[in-house]
Design a protein around this motif. Structure first.
Motif, mmCIF file in Angstrom:
data_model
loop_
_atom_site.group_PDB
_atom_site.id
_atom_site.type_symbol
_atom_site.label_atom_id
_atom_site.label_comp_id
_atom_site.label_asym_id
_atom_site.label_seq_id
_atom_site.Cartn_x
_atom_site.Cartn_y
_atom_site.Cartn_z
ATOM 1 N N ARG A 337 0.821 -1.210 0.000
ATOM 2 C CA ARG A 337 0.000 0.000 0.000
ATOM 3 C C ARG A 337 0.858 1.264 0.000
ATOM 4 O O ARG A 337 0.503 2.270 -0.620
ATOM 5 C CB ARG A 337 -0.941 0.000 1.202
ATOM 6 C CG ARG A 337 -2.018 -1.089 1.148
ATOM 7 C CD ARG A 337 -3.091 -0.869 2.194
ATOM 8 N NE ARG A 337 -4.057 -1.951 2.224
ATOM 9 C CZ ARG A 337 -4.087 -2.911 3.152
ATOM 10 N NH1 ARG A 337 -3.206 -2.894 4.143
ATOM 11 N NH2 ARG A 337 -4.999 -3.860 3.092
ATOM 12 N N PRO A 342 -2.742 -2.012 -4.666
ATOM 13 C CA PRO A 342 -3.884 -2.569 -3.932
ATOM 14 C C PRO A 342 -3.542 -3.933 -3.362
ATOM 15 O O PRO A 342 -2.671 -4.640 -3.877
ATOM 16 C CB PRO A 342 -4.957 -2.696 -5.016
ATOM 17 C CG PRO A 342 -4.171 -2.952 -6.274
ATOM 18 C CD PRO A 342 -2.909 -2.134 -6.130
ATOM 19 N N GLU A 347 -9.952 -2.665 -3.494
ATOM 20 C CA GLU A 347 -9.022 -1.550 -3.675
ATOM 21 C C GLU A 347 -8.626 -1.385 -5.139
ATOM 22 O O GLU A 347 -8.367 -0.269 -5.597
ATOM 23 C CB GLU A 347 -7.773 -1.769 -2.822
ATOM 24 C CG GLU A 347 -8.004 -1.637 -1.326
ATOM 25 C CD GLU A 347 -6.778 -2.023 -0.510
ATOM 26 O OE1 GLU A 347 -5.720 -2.310 -1.109
ATOM 27 O OE2 GLU A 347 -6.877 -2.056 0.728
ATOM 28 N N GLU A 391 -11.806 -8.010 0.109
ATOM 29 C CA GLU A 391 -11.797 -6.665 0.720
ATOM 30 C C GLU A 391 -11.172 -6.709 2.100
ATOM 31 O O GLU A 391 -10.889 -7.770 2.631
ATOM 32 C CB GLU A 391 -13.198 -6.099 0.807
ATOM 33 C CG GLU A 391 -14.195 -6.952 1.554
ATOM 34 C CD GLU A 391 -15.597 -6.323 1.533
ATOM 35 O OE1 GLU A 391 -16.135 -6.097 2.619
ATOM 36 O OE2 GLU A 391 -16.104 -6.046 0.413
#
Length: 391
Positions: A337, A342, A347, A391
């Motif tokens: 990140r 991502p 993301e 996620e």
């Protein structure tokens, strides 16, 4: 440590202005080449003109085949094969990143094969010969400039698979870090992820007594972690670019995997995302690898704890290796990140409605009933890894 045989014949020319040597290198293989590249980036940075000048000085005739896209396409490979056969090409010169190199390798073996080149990727036949391939690398990522593999996407069936053979290693590779100065940040970061993934596929093994290659893997990873933030802030920093470029080659020329069983499950799981959505390869790996790690780490907690301590400087705790292992995975996600990558489907903005299909295709495209060796993963396992990455 396992028995091994190793041979890497690729001649490497590394450093500033080395692209001016390309004409002399090509002349060792003949006088007529296929010049293979992507879009306009090599022209914008002046590399194209330097290459053409060097070829002309040596009297090299060249036929151009531009148009390589990320996740190189079978259609263009077939076009290149036709040109090579019709024009009696002596060498294919790939100028660009890993997609260009992989496309050139596929053209090389396809031009020496009597059937359709896709049969080689479907494992219906094995390559026996190739037109030599030369490389001028502009994007450190895939390591294809010295590796024994090529990956191509069949755009009609959305299948992305590889051919692995020692004959696809390029004849020579020219690496000038200056050619990477103009890379967009997202390509630089995705390249770093790709390089790290090549190391992970070798590092996470159940083979014992491989401390030398463990240390080589760890040192290469630490080099990436140190220099990736520097090149993102200072894109024209030659020293930092040189470190990244050389790690890309070292990570995938085979040396880090000697004497140990390799895994390669995460690459195959990531390939399905690229095949389905044309997602950048390095991005799929920054998403899949942390999820894979969370799913398999208990198989060898000590190795993951070692990774955390030696690569990310997590404090060792021999009474709680699982805590150490999980902290190492967390720090890897944090690193990704921090360089703009991502670590989840969400993301990356990737749809999540086809993970069942991708899990099925991952296994069916593997040619067996599972993928990986660190832990054998079946369809249900691949699906769970996709779910961990949502996620």
């Amino acid at each position: 440590m396992l028995n091994f045989s190793y041979h890497s014949p690729t001649k490497i020319l590394f450093g500033k202005d080395m692209e001016f040597e390309v004409g002399k290198e090509v002349a060792n293989y003949g006088k007529k080449i296929l010049l293979h590249y992507g879009g306009g980036s090599i022209k914008r940075i002046g590399l194209y003109d330097r290459v053409i000048d060097s070829l002309k000085k040596e009297g090299i005739e060249y036929i151009e085949l531009p148009g390589v896209q990320p996740n190189p396409r079978l259609k263009l490979v077939r076009k290149g094969i036709e040109i090579c056969k019709e024009e009696d090409i002596d060498l294919i010169l790939a100028v660009g990143g890993g997609s260009v190199v992989d496309s050139a390798k596929a053209i090389g073996i396809g031009a020496k094969y009597d059937g359709d080149v896709w049969e080689l990727f479907e494992k219906k036949a094995v390559p026996k010969d190739t037109i030599p391939v030369g490389v001028i690398l502009t994007l450190p990522a895939t390591g294809s400039e010295t590796s024994n593999s090529t990956v191509v996407t069949n755009e009609e069936t959305k299948v992305k698979v590889s051919v692995r053979s020692e004959i696809v290693r390029p004849a020579f590779a020219i690496l000038n870090p200056e050619t990477t100065y103009s890379l967009p940040k997202e390509q630089t970061s995705a390249g770093v992820s790709d390089i790290m993934a090549h190391i992970f596929e070798r590092y996470f093994t159940n083979t014992r007594n491989v401390d030398l290659t463990d240390r080589l893997c760890e040192g290469t990873l630490r080099t990436l972690i140190k220099y990736a933030p520097i090149v993102l802030k200072e894109p024209n920093n030659y020293a930092a670019r040189a470190e990244i470029m050389w790690t890309g080659t070292i990570a995938h020329n085979g040396i880090l995997g000697l004497g140990r069983e390799e895994d390669w499950a995460s690459h195959k799981i990531g390939h399905e995302i690229s095949a389905m959505y044309d997602t950048t390869h390095g991005v799929t790996l920054s998403i899949i690898f942390p999820a894979w790690m969370k799913y398999v780490y208990k198989n060898n907690v000590e190795r993951f704890a070692q990774f955390a301590v030696r690569v990310f400087d997590v404090e060792a705790d021999f009474n709680n290796p699982e805590v150490v292992a999980l902290e190492g995975i967390r720090r890897l996600e944090e690193f990704f990140r921090s360089i703009g990558l991502p670590t989840t489907f969400k993301e990356a903005g990737i749809p999540t409605d086809k993970i069942d299909e991708m899990a099925r295709r991952c296994i069916s495209n593997s040619g067996g009933d599972s993928v990986g060796f660190f832990v054998k993963l079946y369809e249900k396992d691949v699906l769970e890894i996709y779910k961990l990455a949502l996620e």
